[in-house]
Design an enzyme around this catalytic site. Structure first.
Site, PDB file in Angstrom:
ATOM      1  N   LYS A 188       0.839  -1.210   0.000  1.00 40.18           N
ATOM      2  CA  LYS A 188       0.000   0.000   0.000  1.00 40.18           C
ATOM      3  C   LYS A 188       0.876   1.263   0.000  1.00 40.18           C
ATOM      4  CE  LYS A 188      -2.116  -1.176   3.855  1.00 40.18           C
ATOM      5  NZ  LYS A 188      -1.478  -2.479   4.164  1.00 40.18           N
TER       6      LYS A 188
ATOM      7  N   ARG B 211     -10.291   0.586   8.307  1.00 34.99           N
ATOM      8  CA  ARG B 211      -9.826  -0.777   8.554  1.00 34.99           C
ATOM      9  C   ARG B 211     -10.883  -1.609   9.251  1.00 34.99           C
ATOM     10  NH1 ARG B 211      -4.039   0.262   8.742  1.00 34.99           N
ATOM     11  NH2 ARG B 211      -2.915  -1.655   9.070  1.00 34.99           N
TER      12      ARG B 211
ATOM     13  N   ARG C  44      11.616  -5.632   4.950  1.00 38.64           N
ATOM     14  CA  ARG C  44      11.394  -4.191   4.717  1.00 38.64           C
ATOM     15  C   ARG C  44      12.392  -3.343   5.506  1.00 38.64           C
ATOM     16  NH1 ARG C  44       5.565  -1.920   5.411  1.00 38.64           N
ATOM     17  NH2 ARG C  44       5.690  -3.018   7.382  1.00 38.64           N
TER      18      ARG C  44
ATOM     19  N   ARG D 255      10.864  -1.200  11.071  1.00 39.44           N
ATOM     20  CA  ARG D 255       9.760  -0.691  11.882  1.00 39.44           C
ATOM     21  C   ARG D 255       9.610  -1.520  13.153  1.00 39.44           C
ATOM     22  NH1 ARG D 255       4.597   0.195   8.048  1.00 39.44           N
ATOM     23  NH2 ARG D 255       3.593  -0.975   9.712  1.00 39.44           N
TER      24      ARG D 255
ATOM     25  N   ARG E  68      -0.903  -9.132  13.111  1.00 38.81           N
ATOM     26  CA  ARG E  68      -1.461  -8.120  12.197  1.00 38.81           C
ATOM     27  C   ARG E  68      -2.224  -8.793  11.060  1.00 38.81           C
ATOM     28  NH1 ARG E  68       3.958  -5.055  11.175  1.00 38.81           N
ATOM     29  NH2 ARG E  68       2.927  -4.216   9.315  1.00 38.81           N
TER      30      ARG E  68
HETATM   31  P1  AP5 Z   1       4.745  -1.627   1.882  1.00 42.75           P
HETATM   32  O1  AP5 Z   1       4.392  -0.797   0.707  1.00 42.75           O
HETATM   33  O2  AP5 Z   1       5.502  -0.995   2.978  1.00 42.75           O
HETATM   34  O3  AP5 Z   1       3.430  -2.395   2.434  1.00 42.75           O
HETATM   35  P2  AP5 Z   1       2.140  -1.861   3.185  1.00 42.75           P
HETATM   36  O4  AP5 Z   1       0.952  -2.489   2.542  1.00 42.75           O
HETATM   37  O5  AP5 Z   1       2.160  -0.386   3.304  1.00 42.75           O
HETATM   38  O6  AP5 Z   1       2.357  -2.576   4.588  1.00 42.75           O
HETATM   39  P3  AP5 Z   1       2.252  -2.011   6.083  1.00 42.75           P
HETATM   40  O7  AP5 Z   1       3.010  -2.972   6.935  1.00 42.75           O
HETATM   41  O8  AP5 Z   1       2.615  -0.573   6.158  1.00 42.75           O
HETATM   42  O9  AP5 Z   1       0.710  -2.184   6.343  1.00 42.75           O
HETATM   43  P4  AP5 Z   1      -0.011  -2.190   7.692  1.00 42.75           P
HETATM   44  O10 AP5 Z   1      -1.409  -2.059   7.270  1.00 42.75           O
HETATM   45  O11 AP5 Z   1       0.321  -3.345   8.559  1.00 42.75           O
HETATM   46  O12 AP5 Z   1       0.645  -0.942   8.479  1.00 42.75           O
HETATM   47  P5  AP5 Z   1       0.113   0.530   8.825  1.00 42.75           P
HETATM   48  O13 AP5 Z   1       1.296   1.397   8.917  1.00 42.75           O
HETATM   49  O14 AP5 Z   1      -1.007   0.910   7.962  1.00 42.75           O
HETATM   50  O15 AP5 Z   1       5.552  -2.901   1.336  1.00 42.75           O
HETATM   51  C1  AP5 Z   1       6.009  -3.921   2.210  1.00 42.75           C
HETATM   52  C2  AP5 Z   1       7.362  -4.472   1.709  1.00 42.75           C
HETATM   53  O16 AP5 Z   1       7.168  -5.121   0.454  1.00 42.75           O
HETATM   54  C3  AP5 Z   1       8.410  -3.354   1.455  1.00 42.75           C
HETATM   55  O17 AP5 Z   1       9.672  -3.830   1.828  1.00 42.75           O
HETATM   56  C4  AP5 Z   1       8.320  -3.117  -0.070  1.00 42.75           C
HETATM   57  O18 AP5 Z   1       9.565  -2.684  -0.579  1.00 42.75           O
HETATM   58  C5  AP5 Z   1       7.942  -4.504  -0.581  1.00 42.75           C
HETATM   59  N1  AP5 Z   1       7.093  -4.460  -1.785  1.00 42.75           N
HETATM   60  C6  AP5 Z   1       6.114  -3.560  -2.077  1.00 42.75           C
HETATM   61  N2  AP5 Z   1       5.543  -3.823  -3.255  1.00 42.75           N
HETATM   62  C7  AP5 Z   1       6.157  -4.952  -3.731  1.00 42.75           C
HETATM   63  C8  AP5 Z   1       5.985  -5.734  -4.917  1.00 42.75           C
HETATM   64  N3  AP5 Z   1       5.063  -5.423  -5.843  1.00 42.75           N
HETATM   65  N4  AP5 Z   1       6.784  -6.829  -5.077  1.00 42.75           N
HETATM   66  C9  AP5 Z   1       7.715  -7.159  -4.124  1.00 42.75           C
HETATM   67  N5  AP5 Z   1       7.923  -6.454  -2.982  1.00 42.75           N
HETATM   68  C10 AP5 Z   1       7.145  -5.357  -2.796  1.00 42.75           C
HETATM   69  O19 AP5 Z   1      -0.482   0.297  10.301  1.00 42.75           O
HETATM   70  C11 AP5 Z   1       0.367  -0.014  11.375  1.00 42.75           C
HETATM   71  C12 AP5 Z   1      -0.452  -0.131  12.665  1.00 42.75           C
HETATM   72  O20 AP5 Z   1      -1.079   1.133  12.968  1.00 42.75           O
HETATM   73  C13 AP5 Z   1      -1.618  -1.132  12.653  1.00 42.75           C
HETATM   74  O21 AP5 Z   1      -1.170  -2.446  12.934  1.00 42.75           O
HETATM   75  C14 AP5 Z   1      -2.524  -0.552  13.742  1.00 42.75           C
HETATM   76  O22 AP5 Z   1      -2.047  -0.878  15.012  1.00 42.75           O
HETATM   77  C15 AP5 Z   1      -2.368   0.950  13.546  1.00 42.75           C
HETATM   78  N6  AP5 Z   1      -3.384   1.508  12.614  1.00 42.75           N
HETATM   79  C16 AP5 Z   1      -3.141   2.156  11.447  1.00 42.75           C
HETATM   80  N7  AP5 Z   1      -4.284   2.508  10.841  1.00 42.75           N
HETATM   81  C17 AP5 Z   1      -5.292   2.079  11.646  1.00 42.75           C
HETATM   82  C18 AP5 Z   1      -6.716   2.117  11.553  1.00 42.75           C
HETATM   83  N8  AP5 Z   1      -7.346   2.669  10.495  1.00 42.75           N
HETATM   84  N9  AP5 Z   1      -7.430   1.554  12.557  1.00 42.75           N
HETATM   85  C19 AP5 Z   1      -6.831   1.012  13.634  1.00 42.75           C
HETATM   86  N10 AP5 Z   1      -5.490   0.927  13.776  1.00 42.75           N
HETATM   87  C20 AP5 Z   1      -4.718   1.458  12.794  1.00 42.75           C
HETATM   88 MG    MG Z   2       2.316   0.990   4.862  1.00 48.31          MG
END
Ligand code: AP5
Ligand code: MG
Length: 214
Positions: free
Chosen positions: A13, A88, A127, A160, A171
């Site tokens: 994402k 979410r 990552r 992270r 997660r």
């Molecule tokens: P990356 O692009 O970083 O993936 P991502 O989908 O952004 O993954 P996240 O881990 O950030 O998602 P998340 O939903 O767990 O975390 P968030 O910060 O939102 O890519 C991942 C890896 O793959 C990278 O190394 C990249 O280089 C590689 N990659 C990318 N594309 C690729 C491809 N096509 N091929 C190969 N490799 C590739 O949330 C974190 C925490 O915050 C949650 O757990 C929760 O506690 C809290 N939180 C956030 N939002 C909310 C909400 N709305 N409600 C409640 N809690 C929330």
């Molecule tokens: Mg992300």
């Protein structure tokens, strides 16, 4: 253009968001990034969010909804926005719809990036994120030119805090139980497109541009 990026942890994402906002000139709103910034600054919000994030649990709806909708009132969101990681839960989605309807607006597209579970863990453990500019890399898929150093700004790369095997497992479970129901919610609204997120960064982006248009 009011967009939402959906998909499990590690689906790509954040990686696609960086390309989408550049092409379409809309702000990237990541609730995860907002919480991480607050943790870094040591705010009360950061302290509350960290309790949940460290365990891989969702931050309570009441807190997230306020932060996200408040961000959407800012001037830069007038011509559209890209939400990453919000909503979410179905309750968050309903709150967003209500908020947007209140200003005669709606969600235009939901892009759901699908990646099998086995690949998510490998991606997340590999990552690396730049401490300074937030650019994202992957060992071994998309490594930086110099080990541990950001290609873009020369900043130091880090992992992270929630990218541990145990937290990632939780997660992914939380995604399955609390976020997946959103797929049906947006299917009923007729706004969702499901994308194969395993085809490489540029290919995934190409499909997104095909959906959103030039
Ligand atoms: P990356 O692009 O970083 O993936 P991502 O989908 O952004 O993954 P996240 O881990 O950030 O998602 P998340 O939903 O767990 O975390 P968030 O910060 O939102 O890519 C991942 C890896 O793959 C990278 O190394 C990249 O280089 C590689 N990659 C990318 N594309 C690729 C491809 N096509 N091929 C190969 N490799 C590739 O949330 C974190 C925490 O915050 C949650 O757990 C929760 O506690 C809290 N939180 C956030 N939002 C909310 C909400 N709305 N409600 C409640 N809690 C929330
Ligand atoms: Mg992300």
């Amino acid at each position: 253009m009011n967009l939402i990026l959906l998909g499990p942890p590690g689906a790509g994402k954040g990686t696609q968001a960086a390309k989408i906002i550049e092409k379409y000139d809309i702000p990237h709103i990541s609730t995860g990034d907002i919480f991480r910034d607050n943790i870094k600054e040591g705010t009360d919000l950061g302290k509350r969010a960290k309790e949940y994030m460290d365990k891989g649990e969702l931050v309570p709806d009441s807190l997230v909804i306020e932060i996200a909708t408040d961000r959407l009132t800012k001037d830069d969101c007038k011509n559209g926005f890209l939400l990453d990681g919000f909503p979410r839960t179905v309750d968050q989605a309903k709150a967003l719809d209500e908020f947007l309807a209140g200003r005669g607006d709606k969600v235009d597209h939901v892009l759901d990036i699908e990646v099998p579970k086995e690949e998510l863990m490998t991606r997340i453990l590999g990552r690396r994120v730049c401490r300074k500019c937030g650019a994202t890399y992957n060992i071994p898929n998309m490594p930086p030119k110099v080990d541990g150093i950001c290609d873009v700004c020369g900043g130091e790369l880090m992992q992270r805090a929630d990218d541990t095997r145990e937290t990632v497992e939780n997660r992914i479970e939380v995604y399955d139980s609390q976020t997946k129901p959103l797929l049906d919610y947006y299917k009923e609204a007729g706004v969702i497109s499901r994308l194969d997120g395993t085809t490489g960064l540029e290919n995934v982006f190409g499909v997104i541009v095909g959906i959103l248009g030039d």
